[in-house]
Design a protein around this motif. Structure first.
Motif, PDB file in Angstrom:
ATOM      1  N   ASN A 195     -27.580  -8.536  28.612  1.00 24.10           N
ATOM      2  CA  ASN A 195     -28.681  -9.289  29.199  1.00 24.10           C
ATOM      3  C   ASN A 195     -29.476  -8.411  30.165  1.00 24.10           C
ATOM      4  OD1 ASN A 195     -30.201 -11.019  30.910  1.00 24.10           O
ATOM      5  ND2 ASN A 195     -28.909 -12.720  30.275  1.00 24.10           N
ATOM      6  N   GLU A 196     -30.784  -8.340  29.990  1.00 26.74           N
ATOM      7  CA  GLU A 196     -31.652  -7.515  30.842  1.00 26.74           C
ATOM      8  C   GLU A 196     -31.533  -7.877  32.314  1.00 26.74           C
ATOM      9  OE1 GLU A 196     -33.558  -4.822  30.386  1.00 26.74           O
ATOM     10  OE2 GLU A 196     -32.756  -4.817  28.351  1.00 26.74           O
ATOM     11  N   GLU A 197     -31.321  -9.144  32.612  1.00 29.54           N
ATOM     12  CA  GLU A 197     -31.223  -9.575  34.007  1.00 29.54           C
ATOM     13  C   GLU A 197     -30.088  -8.864  34.732  1.00 29.54           C
ATOM     14  OE1 GLU A 197     -33.363 -11.645  35.681  1.00 29.54           O
ATOM     15  OE2 GLU A 197     -34.525 -11.424  33.827  1.00 29.54           O
ATOM     16  N   LEU A 198     -28.977  -8.647  34.068  1.00 31.25           N
ATOM     17  CA  LEU A 198     -27.857  -7.932  34.674  1.00 31.25           C
ATOM     18  C   LEU A 198     -28.285  -6.527  35.064  1.00 31.25           C
ATOM     19  CD1 LEU A 198     -24.667  -7.715  35.186  1.00 31.25           C
ATOM     20  CD2 LEU A 198     -24.681  -6.509  33.008  1.00 31.25           C
ATOM     21  N   TRP A 199     -28.931  -5.850  34.158  1.00 31.13           N
ATOM     22  CA  TRP A 199     -29.271  -4.442  34.353  1.00 31.13           C
ATOM     23  C   TRP A 199     -30.345  -4.254  35.411  1.00 31.13           C
ATOM     24  CZ3 TRP A 199     -25.955  -1.088  32.424  1.00 31.13           C
ATOM     25  CH2 TRP A 199     -25.071  -1.579  31.471  1.00 31.13           C
ATOM     26  N   GLU A 200     -31.089  -5.283  35.705  1.00 27.51           N
ATOM     27  CA  GLU A 200     -32.105  -5.209  36.754  1.00 27.51           C
ATOM     28  C   GLU A 200     -31.527  -5.470  38.136  1.00 27.51           C
ATOM     29  OE1 GLU A 200     -35.385  -4.418  36.662  1.00 27.51           O
ATOM     30  OE2 GLU A 200     -35.019  -3.805  34.587  1.00 27.51           O
ATOM     31  N   ARG A 201     -30.367  -6.122  38.220  1.00 21.48           N
ATOM     32  CA  ARG A 201     -29.902  -6.634  39.503  1.00 21.48           C
ATOM     33  C   ARG A 201     -28.563  -6.097  40.013  1.00 21.48           C
ATOM     34  NH1 ARG A 201     -33.369 -10.068  37.500  1.00 21.48           N
ATOM     35  NH2 ARG A 201     -34.577 -11.420  38.829  1.00 21.48           N
ATOM     36  N   VAL A 202     -27.843  -5.348  39.235  1.00 20.42           N
ATOM     37  CA  VAL A 202     -26.540  -4.868  39.707  1.00 20.42           C
ATOM     38  C   VAL A 202     -26.483  -3.340  39.664  1.00 20.42           C
ATOM     39  CG1 VAL A 202     -25.354  -6.962  38.933  1.00 20.42           C
ATOM     40  CG2 VAL A 202     -25.396  -4.960  37.459  1.00 20.42           C
ATOM     41  N   CYS A 203     -25.538  -2.792  40.419  1.00 22.24           N
ATOM     42  CA  CYS A 203     -25.357  -1.342  40.399  1.00 22.24           C
ATOM     43  C   CYS A 203     -23.934  -0.964  39.992  1.00 22.24           C
ATOM     44  CB  CYS A 203     -25.700  -0.727  41.742  1.00 22.24           C
ATOM     45  SG  CYS A 203     -24.678  -1.295  43.087  1.00 22.24           S
ATOM     46  N   MET A 204     -23.049  -1.969  39.833  1.00 22.82           N
ATOM     47  CA  MET A 204     -21.690  -1.681  39.396  1.00 22.82           C
ATOM     48  C   MET A 204     -21.109  -2.896  38.697  1.00 22.82           C
ATOM     49  SD  MET A 204     -18.400  -0.426  41.539  1.00 22.82           S
ATOM     50  CE  MET A 204     -16.899  -0.036  40.690  1.00 22.82           C
ATOM     51  N   VAL A 205     -20.343  -2.627  37.657  1.00 22.18           N
ATOM     52  CA  VAL A 205     -19.605  -3.667  36.945  1.00 22.18           C
ATOM     53  C   VAL A 205     -18.152  -3.206  36.903  1.00 22.18           C
ATOM     54  CG1 VAL A 205     -19.284  -4.861  34.742  1.00 22.18           C
ATOM     55  CG2 VAL A 205     -21.591  -4.329  35.544  1.00 22.18           C
ATOM     56  N   ALA A 206     -17.246  -4.097  37.290  1.00 18.38           N
ATOM     57  CA  ALA A 206     -15.818  -3.769  37.261  1.00 18.38           C
ATOM     58  C   ALA A 206     -15.135  -4.600  36.182  1.00 18.38           C
ATOM     59  CB  ALA A 206     -15.183  -4.037  38.622  1.00 18.38           C
ATOM     60  N   PHE A 207     -14.250  -3.965  35.455  1.00 16.15           N
ATOM     61  CA  PHE A 207     -13.513  -4.604  34.368  1.00 16.15           C
ATOM     62  C   PHE A 207     -12.037  -4.656  34.712  1.00 16.15           C
ATOM     63  CE2 PHE A 207     -17.268  -2.984  32.359  1.00 16.15           C
ATOM     64  CZ  PHE A 207     -17.586  -3.935  31.407  1.00 16.15           C
ATOM     65  N   ALA A 208     -11.376  -5.692  34.240  1.00 15.48           N
ATOM     66  CA  ALA A 208      -9.914  -5.697  34.284  1.00 15.48           C
ATOM     67  C   ALA A 208      -9.437  -4.557  33.382  1.00 15.48           C
ATOM     68  CB  ALA A 208      -9.361  -7.037  33.799  1.00 15.48           C
ATOM     69  N   GLU A 209      -8.349  -3.959  33.751  1.00  8.25           N
ATOM     70  CA  GLU A 209      -7.817  -2.783  33.053  1.00  8.25           C
ATOM     71  C   GLU A 209      -7.722  -2.969  31.541  1.00  8.25           C
ATOM     72  OE1 GLU A 209      -3.459  -0.694  33.060  1.00  8.25           O
ATOM     73  OE2 GLU A 209      -4.266  -1.316  34.983  1.00  8.25           O
ATOM     74  N   HIS A 210      -7.268  -4.132  31.085  1.00  4.73           N
ATOM     75  CA  HIS A 210      -7.062  -4.314  29.644  1.00  4.73           C
ATOM     76  C   HIS A 210      -8.361  -4.297  28.850  1.00  4.73           C
ATOM     77  CE1 HIS A 210      -7.574  -8.493  31.052  1.00  4.73           C
ATOM     78  NE2 HIS A 210      -8.047  -8.729  29.848  1.00  4.73           N
ATOM     79  N   TYR A 211      -9.487  -4.616  29.475  1.00  2.00           N
ATOM     80  CA  TYR A 211     -10.759  -4.541  28.757  1.00  2.00           C
ATOM     81  C   TYR A 211     -11.167  -3.095  28.491  1.00  2.00           C
ATOM     82  CZ  TYR A 211     -11.619  -9.504  29.317  1.00  2.00           C
ATOM     83  OH  TYR A 211     -11.539 -10.857  29.243  1.00  2.00           O
ATOM     84  N   VAL A 212     -10.752  -2.197  29.363  1.00  3.67           N
ATOM     85  CA  VAL A 212     -11.134  -0.789  29.233  1.00  3.67           C
ATOM     86  C   VAL A 212     -10.198  -0.023  28.303  1.00  3.67           C
ATOM     87  CG1 VAL A 212     -11.441   1.372  30.514  1.00  3.67           C
ATOM     88  CG2 VAL A 212     -12.204  -0.801  31.498  1.00  3.67           C
ATOM     89  N   LEU A 213      -8.908  -0.279  28.413  1.00  5.65           N
ATOM     90  CA  LEU A 213      -7.939   0.517  27.661  1.00  5.65           C
ATOM     91  C   LEU A 213      -7.622  -0.024  26.280  1.00  5.65           C
ATOM     92  CD1 LEU A 213      -5.476   1.527  30.515  1.00  5.65           C
ATOM     93  CD2 LEU A 213      -7.410   2.803  29.565  1.00  5.65           C
ATOM     94  N   THR A 214      -8.082  -1.217  25.967  1.00  2.47           N
ATOM     95  CA  THR A 214      -7.859  -1.791  24.641  1.00  2.47           C
ATOM     96  C   THR A 214      -8.906  -1.264  23.684  1.00  2.47           C
ATOM     97  OG1 THR A 214      -6.986  -3.813  25.618  1.00  2.47           O
ATOM     98  CG2 THR A 214      -7.717  -3.951  23.333  1.00  2.47           C
ATOM     99  N   THR A 215      -8.456  -0.878  22.490  1.00  2.00           N
ATOM    100  CA  THR A 215      -9.407  -0.442  21.464  1.00  2.00           C
ATOM    101  C   THR A 215      -9.394  -1.454  20.340  1.00  2.00           C
ATOM    102  OG1 THR A 215      -7.711   0.882  20.383  1.00  2.00           O
ATOM    103  CG2 THR A 215      -9.134   2.000  21.975  1.00  2.00           C
TER     104      THR A 215
END
Length: 106
Positions: free
Chosen positions: A21-41
């Motif tokens: 969503n474009e709105e996210l990219w206009e308004r935030v500078c960092m997004v944090a993920f729970a570990e399993h979202y990053v390490l899961t393929t």
């Protein structure tokens, strides 16, 4: 179970929509993920577990794709909320940090 896979897919679909969503990219500078979202393929088998893990990986992959398109003057950083970090020794934490870095986490 089938319902667990359904809910994992639905949650991932909603999260991927948010990160696309474009709105996210206009308004935030960092997004944090729970570990399993990053390490899961994701996978491409028909096994339910693979379907669920593929669904879990979708939001982070969407974030990575969109971040590549982000103008340099508007960076968005990716972070991780590590689970059970207190139970790890220093080497275990360093290994996790390397794994996150390989996946594109800042």
């Amino acid at each position: 179970s089938v319902s667990d896979v359904f809910y994992a897919r639905e949650r991932a679909r909603m999260m991927a929509h948010l990160y696309d969503n474009e709105e996210l990219w206009e308004r935030v500078c960092m997004v944090a993920f729970a570990e399993h979202y990053v390490l899961t393929t994701g996978g491409d088998d028909n096994d339910e577990d693979v379907e669920e893990t593929g669904a879990i990986a979708t939001p982070f992959e969407t974030f990575r794709r969109r971040r590549e398109l982000q103008p340099r003057e508007k960076p968005i950083f990716g972070g991780v909320v590590m689970s059970d970090w207190e139970a790890r020794d220093e080497d275990g934490i360093r290994k996790k940090l390397r794994d996150f870095k390989e996946k594109g986490i800042d």
